[in-house]
Design a protein around this motif. Structure first.
Motif, short mmCIF file in Angstrom:
data_model
loop_
_atom_site.label_atom_id
_atom_site.label_comp_id
_atom_site.label_asym_id
_atom_site.label_seq_id
_atom_site.Cartn_x
_atom_site.Cartn_y
_atom_site.Cartn_z
N SER B 180 9.17 2.40 2.68
CA SER B 180 7.90 1.78 3.08
C SER B 180 6.72 2.22 2.21
O SER B 180 5.79 1.45 2.02
CB SER B 180 7.59 2.12 4.53
OG SER B 180 8.67 1.81 5.35
N TYR B 181 6.75 3.45 1.68
CA TYR B 181 5.58 3.86 0.93
C TYR B 181 5.41 3.04 -0.34
O TYR B 181 4.29 2.86 -0.83
CB TYR B 181 5.60 5.37 0.64
CG TYR B 181 6.58 5.84 -0.40
CD1 TYR B 181 6.24 5.85 -1.74
CD2 TYR B 181 7.84 6.28 -0.04
CE1 TYR B 181 7.13 6.29 -2.69
CE2 TYR B 181 8.75 6.72 -0.98
CZ TYR B 181 8.39 6.72 -2.30
OH TYR B 181 9.29 7.15 -3.24
N ASP B 183 6.19 -0.20 -0.42
CA ASP B 183 5.55 -1.42 0.09
C ASP B 183 4.06 -1.20 0.28
O ASP B 183 3.24 -2.04 -0.07
CB ASP B 183 6.17 -1.82 1.44
CG ASP B 183 7.54 -2.45 1.26
OD1 ASP B 183 7.79 -2.98 0.16
OD2 ASP B 183 8.35 -2.41 2.21
N ALA B 184 3.72 -0.02 0.83
CA ALA B 184 2.31 0.29 1.05
C ALA B 184 1.57 0.29 -0.28
O ALA B 184 0.45 -0.23 -0.39
CB ALA B 184 2.17 1.64 1.75
N ARG B 186 2.32 -1.42 -2.94
CA ARG B 186 2.16 -2.81 -3.39
C ARG B 186 1.04 -3.49 -2.62
O ARG B 186 0.25 -4.25 -3.19
CB ARG B 186 3.46 -3.58 -3.17
CG ARG B 186 4.41 -3.39 -4.31
CD ARG B 186 5.63 -4.27 -4.12
NE ARG B 186 6.79 -3.52 -4.55
CZ ARG B 186 7.81 -3.21 -3.79
NH1 ARG B 186 7.86 -3.63 -2.54
NH2 ARG B 186 8.80 -2.50 -4.26
N LEU B 187 0.98 -3.21 -1.32
CA LEU B 187 -0.06 -3.84 -0.50
C LEU B 187 -1.46 -3.41 -0.95
O LEU B 187 -2.42 -4.12 -0.73
CB LEU B 187 0.13 -3.48 0.97
CG LEU B 187 1.29 -4.18 1.68
CD1 LEU B 187 1.49 -3.62 3.07
CD2 LEU B 187 1.05 -5.67 1.75
N MET B 188 -1.55 -2.22 -1.55
CA MET B 188 -2.85 -1.75 -2.04
C MET B 188 -3.22 -2.44 -3.34
O MET B 188 -4.27 -2.17 -3.91
CB MET B 188 -2.80 -0.24 -2.32
CG MET B 188 -2.63 0.63 -1.11
SD MET B 188 -4.06 0.55 -0.07
CE MET B 188 -3.37 1.10 1.47
N ARG B 189 -2.28 -3.25 -3.88
CA ARG B 189 -2.54 -3.90 -5.17
C ARG B 189 -2.76 -2.88 -6.26
O ARG B 189 -3.63 -3.06 -7.13
CB ARG B 189 -3.80 -4.76 -5.08
CG ARG B 189 -3.55 -6.22 -5.03
CD ARG B 189 -4.89 -6.89 -4.88
NE ARG B 189 -5.10 -7.84 -5.96
CZ ARG B 189 -4.73 -9.11 -5.88
NH1 ARG B 189 -4.13 -9.54 -4.79
NH2 ARG B 189 -4.94 -9.93 -6.86
N LEU B 190 -2.02 -1.80 -6.23
CA LEU B 190 -2.16 -0.80 -7.28
C LEU B 190 -1.66 -1.40 -8.60
O LEU B 190 -0.78 -2.25 -8.60
CB LEU B 190 -1.30 0.43 -6.96
CG LEU B 190 -1.60 1.18 -5.68
CD1 LEU B 190 -0.75 2.43 -5.61
CD2 LEU B 190 -3.06 1.56 -5.62
N PRO B 191 -2.23 -0.96 -9.73
CA PRO B 191 -1.70 -1.40 -11.02
C PRO B 191 -0.23 -0.99 -11.13
O PRO B 191 0.15 0.09 -10.64
CB PRO B 191 -2.53 -0.62 -12.03
CG PRO B 191 -3.72 -0.13 -11.29
CD PRO B 191 -3.37 -0.05 -9.85
N THR B 192 0.56 -1.86 -11.76
CA THR B 192 2.00 -1.60 -11.86
C THR B 192 2.28 -0.21 -12.43
O THR B 192 3.15 0.51 -11.94
CB THR B 192 2.65 -2.66 -12.76
OG1 THR B 192 2.26 -3.93 -12.26
CG2 THR B 192 4.16 -2.54 -12.72
N ARG B 194 0.57 2.43 -12.23
CA ARG B 194 0.31 3.48 -11.25
C ARG B 194 1.44 3.54 -10.23
O ARG B 194 1.88 4.63 -9.84
CB ARG B 194 -1.03 3.22 -10.55
CG ARG B 194 -1.47 4.42 -9.71
CD ARG B 194 -2.81 4.18 -9.05
NE ARG B 194 -3.04 5.18 -8.04
CZ ARG B 194 -3.66 6.34 -8.24
NH1 ARG B 194 -4.11 6.63 -9.44
NH2 ARG B 194 -3.82 7.21 -7.27
N ILE B 195 1.92 2.38 -9.80
CA ILE B 195 3.02 2.38 -8.84
C ILE B 195 4.23 3.08 -9.44
O ILE B 195 4.86 3.93 -8.81
CB ILE B 195 3.40 0.95 -8.42
CG1 ILE B 195 2.25 0.29 -7.68
CG2 ILE B 195 4.65 0.96 -7.54
CD1 ILE B 195 2.56 -1.07 -7.12
#
Lengths: 556, 291
Positions: B180-181, B183-184, B186-192, B194-195
């Motif tokens: 889930s983290y 998913d979280a 991605r939901l924050m729209r973090l730059p790829t 950074r993810i």
């Protein structure tokens, strides 16, 4: 008749104390636990995680790991002491005492037919039984536990059984040695409510018909209220109260028992006067097209999964509908519930609305803007308008980031869509959610489950989304923590006039929280309306079945 | 990562931090670092080599005013000095190649897991191709096409090793991606980026880190094999492997020392790295931790 009273009880645990020898020193797990189990009796052991209830069950089963050490007390079967470390081996295990565990999938060998597994157990316990007779007995056992057409299903493998049927097969295996006692450790926790009810009924019938005894280990007051005769309430390794079930439920003497009971959400079936929302179905359906009162409108969303055949029979590819033509509306500033059993598509819909998953068909409109859900989240533009709170807080936080880093990330990136509102403050948010500011430098493994879930809520709120989707946010938590989290969600949503989707399998929680709800079944909307309408007036048979599956004790 | 290693070290049974392999390995590294100071001779400097004292047996006094403790080779180089200097080459080659291979492998594996679809297929087919050929063959092909030289050896070892990391990291990252983290994030729209580098990589890296010491051991052995086959480092700058190879032809004439001593040194080095690597793996791998 003095000799009658001198007969020892079937199972007696006396002053049992256990400790666990870990690297950081011994930890006391059980302290002076005593209880008795008579013939034909179901004793429930209830407690929150860490109460020592499973350890107690394992001690009776002789399944304790070598790191455990008995410091005092004894376990006696028919007056004879048995070894909690398993020293008595096969003489007791399977023949006198057997077990049912929570995970029905892990309890069965996936590569062996269910019937053969029952037969194998019969032969393992008594090798002198001829194979044919063992098979006949296995069929009889499968029939006994309520598997329809046992002769035909004998050769089926575990994956061809439903969850409830698998748990029935596990019960059949537990019965194979005609034991006197079955230790059932959370036997229904992995099952849907309607199936749970049937399995509990089966256990009660077995006890009443055969005089077998059951120790039922559970965290769920509902389960305890349904079938047990007596209850032990455990907390931190001690028995805080034990009595007949009726007494525990109606007149608990201990404060902890009272708080456990109070934390169980209750379902009200009569419409509460004064709310005046009983127009239910009608009020929602007349709102079609009124974009200004509805924050989100999802229309005809469908999603299929393809079960692929092998290369040579790809024509047998099967499309399975996860969602079929689902439409929902979320009124602005309210909490809407989505209820359904596992596999009903409720989580899938939540993920599509959040932009995490694609849906080949359908549309989602938020605040008048239509989004293309057939595209990936980043391209559909849905991401970050919706935030989610997930089921399991243990995997919802990046284990390598501190609380502060997680929250600051949410402010910096998540809330970037709404710069005009000014940056929110992580510390203020933590205050509001009842989190000590000192937690800000902690990492997730240093937090409790409830604290982690609060951080997840803080993270979602700090990103200033238009909609929050909470996907079973309390089902991984202890009951007492559940109630706190529900209250917290309710407060933070209503004070900020936010819109929330609450996905749950628990009708009572949904009723507490939501003004309207949708009931999902097999990927379709089965019933919907305002809470009051659905619970008090809906005639839908599936809705009624869900309501009936709830323990009657906690329905009023 | 650092705190985790410290915690793992502290958790050792009986409070024991140092083990024999660790001490041996530390000694090797110290000797390699101190080689220019403690070695009686610089085997790379022709002026310090007395050609007429070639193939002296161990213990012969040399013209440089020191004993040939372990004898000299066919060119008159002091074996002890050759070993000390060879150690430097072996360690530099293996550590550099393992580190770069890990870096490339980790990035490739995590990217494959995160992006999925054709990125995943492309990277993983390359990995399959790589892993279907024997490592030594891959290294041989690389050396033959790239030509000799220490930098080429390092490159060859990187080509031979990155795939192992990539495959391991991808499988871990795949299961992390479903948590889930992620998913979280991605939901924050973090730059790829950074993810991947802030969320996915740090949580997928642990098993690959435990692989590094073991792969360094492999790299030492692989480099020695290549050098032994004459495809490795240049003959005038012998690594441990080529030192063994240099003496190999004299073995039958009774000059055992030219091969035996570098061979023993190589054996001790690989063994200690492998033991230490195994130790590190056991302490970092959560699956091998007692419950």
């Amino acid at each position: 008749m003095t000799c009658e009273t001198a007969t020892p009880p079937l199972l007696q645990v006396r002053n049992l104390s256990l400790r666990h020898l870990s690297a950081s020193g011994p930890i006391t797990i059980l302290q002076n636990v005593s209880f008795e189990l008579g013939r034909g009796e179901i004793v429930g052991i209830i407690g929150e995680s860490g109460a020592g209830k499973s350890t107690l069950g394992n001690a009776v089963l002789g399944l304790l790991a070598p790191e455990f050490q008995r410091t005092s007390g004894s376990i006696e079967l028919d007056g004879r002491p048995i070894d909690p470390m398993g020293g008595d081996g096969d003489a007791i295990w399977g023949r006198r005492i057997s077990a049912i565990f929570q995970d029905h999938t892990a309890s069965l060998d996936p590569l062996m037919s269910v019937g053969a597994q029952v037969q194998e157990t019969i032969l393992a316990i008594d090798a002198s039984v001829p194979r044919q007779e063992a098979r006949a007995r296995a069929v009889a056992l499968l029939a006994r536990v309520g598997i329809p057409q046992p002769e035909r299903r004998y050769g089926n493998y575990p994956h061809q059984f439903s969850g409830g049927q698998r748990q029935r097969a596990v019960i059949a295996i537990a019965l194979a040695g005609s034991p006197d006692i079955i230790i059932a450790d959370e036997p229904t926790s992995a099952l849907d409510a309607t199936v749970q009810k049937q399995i509990l009924k089966l256990l009660r019938t077995l006890v009443d018909d055969t005089g077998i005894s059951i120790v039922l280990v559970t965290h769920d007051m509902g389960v305890v209220s349904e079938i047990t005769d007596r209850v032990l309430v455990m907390r931190k390794g001690r028995v805080v109260e034990q009595d007949r079930t009726a007494v525990i439920l109606d007149a608990p003497a201990n404060n902890y028992t009272r708080s456990l009971l109070a934390a169980v959400p209750r379902l009200r079936l009569s419409a509460t006067a004064g709310k005046g929302q009983a127009n239910g179905n009608a009020s929602i359906s007349t709102n079609v097209g009124e974009g200004n009162t509805m924050l989100l409108v999802a229309k005809s969303v469908s999603k299929t999964f393809v079960r692929q055949g092998f290369v040579w029979n790809s024509s047998r590819n099967k499309a399975i509908f996860a969602l079929r033509d689902v439409s929902i509306k979320l009124p602005r500033g309210t909490i809407t519930g989505i209820v359904g059993e596992s596999g009903s598509g409720k989580t899938t819909l939540g993920r599509i609305i959040a932009g995490l998953d694609r849906a080949p068909a359908g549309s989602v409109t938020i605040d008048g803007t239509q989004f293309d859900v057939s595209k990936n989240g980043r391209r559909s533009g849905l991401l970050s308008r919706v935030q989610m709170i997930f089921q399991d807080p243990a995997v919802s936080l990046n284990p390598r980031m501190s609380v502060g880093e997680t929250l600051r990330e949410s402010i910096r990136f998540g809330a970037s869509l709404h710069p005009k509102e000014g940056p929110a403050d992580a510390a203020t948010m933590m205050d509001r959610l009842g989190l000590a500011r000192s937690l800000i430098d902690r990492h997730p493994h240093q937090l409790s489950g409830g604290q982690k879930q609060r951080i997840c809520i803080a993270r979602a709120l700090l990103a200033k989304p238009q909609i929050i989707i909470a996907d079973e946010p309390t089902s991984a938590l202890d009951v007492s923590v559940q109630a706190e989290i529900i209250q917290l969600l309710k407060d933070s949503i209503t004070t900020q006039h936010m819109t929330m989707v609450f996905i749950s399998h628990d009708l009572a929680v949904v009723q507490q929280l939501c003004s309207s709800l949708y009931i999902f079944k097999d990927g379709q909307v089965e019933d919907f309306g305002s809470s009051d309408f659905v619970f008090s007036q809906s005639k839908n048979p599936y809705t009624r079945a869900l309501i009936d599956a709830r323990p009657s004790r906690f329905t009023c | 990562m650092k705190t985790e290693i410290l915690r793992a070290l502290k958790k050792r049974p009986y409070g024991q931090v140092l083990t024999v392999p660790m001490i041996v390995l530390a000694t090797y590294i110290l000797l390699a670092l101190a080689a220019p100071v403690i070695a009686p001779q610089n085997p790379y400097d022709p002026l310090q080599i007395y050609g007429w004292e070639a193939s002296s047996s161990p213990g012969t006094p040399g013209s440089g005013g020191y004993l040939y403790l372990l004898g000299t080779d066919g060119l008159g180089r002091d074996i002890l000095s050759t070993i000390l200097y060879g150690l430097r080459i072996s360690l530099v080659v293996s550590i550099t190649s393992a580190a770069i291979a890990a870096l490339i492998g980790l990035t490739a594996g995590v990217s494959a897991a995160y992006f999925g679809s054709w990125v995943d297929s492309a990277i993983m087919r390359l990995v399959d191709l790589q892993l279907s050929l024997p490592t030594i063959l891959v290294a041989l092909i690389a050396i033959v096409t790239l030509g000799p030289g220490i930098d080429r050896i390092i490159l060859a070892l990187i080509i031979a090793q990155w795939a192992t990391y990539a495959r391991l990291v991808r499988s871990v990252a795949l299961s992390e991606t479903n948590k889930s983290y992620m998913d979280a994030a991605r939901l924050m729209r973090l730059p790829t980026s950074r993810i991947i580098f802030r969320h996915l990589l740090p949580n997928s890296i642990a098993p690959a880190v435990t692989l590094i010491p073991i792969e360094i051991g492999h790299a030492v052995a692989l480099e020695a094999t290549l050098s032994f086959l004459g495809l490795g480092v240049p003959i005038d700058k012998p690594s441990l492997g080529s030192a063994v190879a240099n003496g190999f032809q004299y073995l039958l004439t009774g000059q055992y020392w030219t091969s035996l001593f570098p061979g023993l040194a190589l054996f001790g080095l690989i063994a200690s790295i492998n033991f230490v690597g195994e130790d590190v793996r056991r302490h970092l791998d959560p699956r091998s931790r007692p419950v």
